[in-house]
Write an enzyme that holds these catalytic residues in place. Sequence first.
Site, PDB file in Angstrom:
ATOM      1  N   LYS A   1     -34.121 -14.947   1.268  1.00 11.78           N
ATOM      2  CA  LYS A   1     -34.710 -13.852   2.047  1.00 11.78           C
ATOM      3  C   LYS A   1     -36.111 -13.525   1.536  1.00 11.78           C
ATOM      4  CE  LYS A   1     -35.135 -10.415   4.928  1.00 11.78           C
ATOM      5  NZ  LYS A   1     -34.184  -9.306   5.093  1.00 11.78           N
TER       6      LYS A   1
ATOM      7  N   SER B   1     -30.999  -6.330   1.793  1.00  9.48           N
ATOM      8  CA  SER B   1     -31.990  -7.145   1.084  1.00  9.48           C
ATOM      9  C   SER B   1     -32.269  -6.490  -0.266  1.00  9.48           C
ATOM     10  CB  SER B   1     -33.284  -7.237   1.906  1.00  9.48           C
ATOM     11  OG  SER B   1     -33.064  -7.949   3.102  1.00  9.48           O
TER      12      SER B   1
ATOM     13  N   LYS C   1     -40.915  -3.072  -0.323  1.00 18.12           N
ATOM     14  CA  LYS C   1     -39.810  -3.265  -1.269  1.00 18.12           C
ATOM     15  C   LYS C   1     -39.573  -4.749  -1.509  1.00 18.12           C
ATOM     16  CE  LYS C   1     -35.694  -2.870   0.513  1.00 18.12           C
ATOM     17  NZ  LYS C   1     -35.109  -4.259   0.434  1.00 18.12           N
TER      18      LYS C   1
END
Length: 313
Positions: free
Chosen positions: A157, A81, A226
């Site tokens: 995502k 990701s 993150k």
Amino acid sequence: MTRRLLKAGYQVTVWNRSEGKVAPLAEAGAGRAATPRDLLTNADIAFMCVTDAAAVEEVIFGPDGLAAAPGAGKLVVDFSSIHPDAARDLAKRLKAANGAGWIDAPVSGGTKGAEEGTLAIMAGGEADEIERVRPYVLAMARRFTHMGPTGAGQTTKLCNQVIVGCAMAVLAEATRLAVNAGIDANRLPEVLAGGFADSIPLQLFVPRMVQGIHSPPLGHIATMLKDLDTVADVAQATSTPVPMALSCGTTFQAREGRARRGSGRTGDLQTFSGRALSRRARSEARQGDVLRSSSARNRPNVPRAKSSGSFAP
């Protein structure tokens, strides 16, 4: 995920930045590559899943990285990701370096989904290349959806992480409310099953929150942070208001700070939520101190590959 490829009958070669993680896979039947370059040299498809964009950069363009291998006609599928812009940049640079194609394919479903082959994978890239890797990916996932050109998988995502991150925060609040108000929080998954509040996170995380189960962790706060930081960046670039995601990010940031001060390590998602059930929290609630965690920031006829490679963090 590598184990599921092996179980499906594929020939798999592995390399890992942490050598100790390779041995169990070698024992399960995987071959071993000395470097990423060696892996792609002897494979048609390389599957990669590492921590962040810096790690992806290292694996591709570091010493003996993927970019140093002959890449024409080969594909790199990145399950990591990372920022959509980073995915587009890496794909362009890799194509220029050795001719390899790129699919960004971040995953959702956690360790449990990886073990059971029930992951949802969202992909960005060329349609024909997506179809080329589909049989192999579906040995590891329940769903593999092409969302658009390079970077589209990563953007999807981010949408996933907005939903999951906010869900974790409100599940913690609901669980705290149940315990502090004196009802059996263990029964929340049962009583809410089938209703509008039901979800996989509800069924998976609430029992762990109530019972204080932290091992094995199902996710780390640093990873969520993150991704929420990337959400904030993409939201700013696209003029998209995301107040809930920003509030959730602030909450996770505060919890991560407490975890690091306490143990020196990143916290897991149950550390974030399980705090709600501490004796101190119940005492403070009785004193009227409301804690506002949301106010802060059998594979039929699947074709066999010549060979494929995989990475893990």
